[in-house]
Design an enzyme around this catalytic site. Structure first.
Site, short mmCIF file in Angstrom:
data_model
loop_
_atom_site.label_atom_id
_atom_site.label_comp_id
_atom_site.label_asym_id
_atom_site.label_seq_id
_atom_site.Cartn_x
_atom_site.Cartn_y
_atom_site.Cartn_z
N PRO A 89 1.34 -1.01 0.53
CA PRO A 89 0.01 0.13 -0.63
C PRO A 89 0.84 1.13 -0.22
O PRO A 89 2.07 1.23 0.69
CB PRO A 89 -0.86 -0.32 1.23
CG PRO A 89 -0.30 -1.87 1.35
CD PRO A 89 0.65 -1.89 1.17
N GLU A 90 0.33 1.99 -0.99
CA GLU A 90 0.96 3.37 -1.00
C GLU A 90 0.38 4.22 0.35
O GLU A 90 -0.34 4.44 0.50
CB GLU A 90 1.24 3.90 -1.85
CG GLU A 90 2.47 2.92 -3.17
CD GLU A 90 2.48 3.57 -4.51
OE1 GLU A 90 2.48 4.41 -4.65
OE2 GLU A 90 2.63 2.70 -5.55
#
Ligand SMILES: [Zn+2]
Length: 301
Positions: free
Chosen positions: A2-3
């Site tokens: 996830p960013e």
């Protein structure tokens, strides 16, 4: 992995059921994630109230009434499910939701439910993480900035202090490519493969360009640095906006894919036509530092 936009979307999904709520009961189904959970984890959480839920880079930070901060990281495959506790009706939460699950699919397998928070808001918050690269730690608030996981973290890309001058300074003496520089959490926090590729395309800069070309010889930002900072902020804002809208869409609550992937201009689009107006290029994939980079070799220079 996830960013930043995904973590921010998770934060916005959890805030309404965590902020101002007390941990009434905490269940641990195993002693560790990527790192061991603190020995007194349950004791230090139960009875405490969450005074605020923030984010720094890809870390969620829940401030507790005790003065501790609950640091949470999703790792590669972590996700939270929010459900209504039985016998305790909650007005806004009609069914189970998985905030932030909008590009990478999340596991619905209950065997990977490692931590469950029962909150006084009536929410049951379950942390699921099949690969267990996630992390939960308790750190006294006054020690947080000096924590080994925090002190190396670079500027927040959506913060006011992150500008062309700052980015140029961080890249001026780098020997690496722009792709590698932007992926470096010390240069800018929270960007990963997807948003680095997307930001570089929006700025029409090649991922293979030398990072040092963002600065003049005297270290001043070049126009490229200005363009790139704007592109980074724009792509993150757009992604957060798309993630936020997916929270309200009940069809997308259990690991289904959300909206922003339909807005990717280059990521995962090898062989497709470049979306830059007037450009007749085709998106290419190359491997840099073991990761796929997607870009248009015609308009990204
Ligand atoms: Zn192009």
């Amino acid at each position: 992995m996830p960013e930043l936009p995904e973590v921010e979307t998770v934060r916005r999904g959890l805030a309404p059921v965590m902020e101002g709520a007390r941990f009434t009961r905490v269940e641990l189904n195993r002693p560790d994630l990527r790192l061991p959970l603190p020995k007194d984890f349950v004791k230090r959480l139960e009875g405490e109230t969450v005074t605020g839920l923030g984010r720094r880079a890809k870390y969620l930070l829940a401030d507790l009434s005790s003065g501790d901060v609950l640091m949470m990281h999703l790792g590669m495959s972590g996700s939270f499910r929010v459900a209504q506790e039985k016998h305790q009706p909650m007005h806004e939460l009609a069914e189970e939701q998985t905030p932030g699950a909008y590009y990478h699919e999340r596991s619905p397998a209950r065997a990977h439910d490692h931590v469950v928070f029962h909150m006084s808001s009536g929410a049951r918050i379950t942390f699921n993480d099949p690969r267990r690269f996630g992390l939960m730690l308790l750190v006294p608030r006054r020690e947080l900035n000096e924590h080994r996981l925090m002190k190396e973290v670079g500027p927040e890309p959506l913060g006011n202090e992150f500008d062309a001058a700052m980015l140029a300074r961080a890249c001026a003496h780098k020997k690496t490519s722009l792709k590698a520089a932007l992926s470096d959490q010390k240069v800018v926090a929270g960007l990963g493969n997807i948003y680095v590729c997307e930001a570089l395309h929006r700025a029409l800069l090649s991922p293979r360009r030398a990072a040092a070309t963002l600065a003049t010889r005297s270290g001043k930002p070049t126009p490229r640095a200005e363009k790139l900072v704007t592109a980074i902020k724009d792509v993150l804002h757009d992604a957060i906006k798309a993630g936020g809208s997916s929270l309200r869409d009940h069809r997308r609550t259990d690991g289904e894919l959300g909206d922003f992937q339909h807005n990717f201009r280059v990521y995962d689009r090898e062989g497709k036509p470049c979306p830059t107006r007037g450009c007749r290029g085709t998106i290419r994939r190359v491997v840099q530092a073991g990761r796929s980079t997607f870009f248009c070799p015609v308009c990204q220079r």
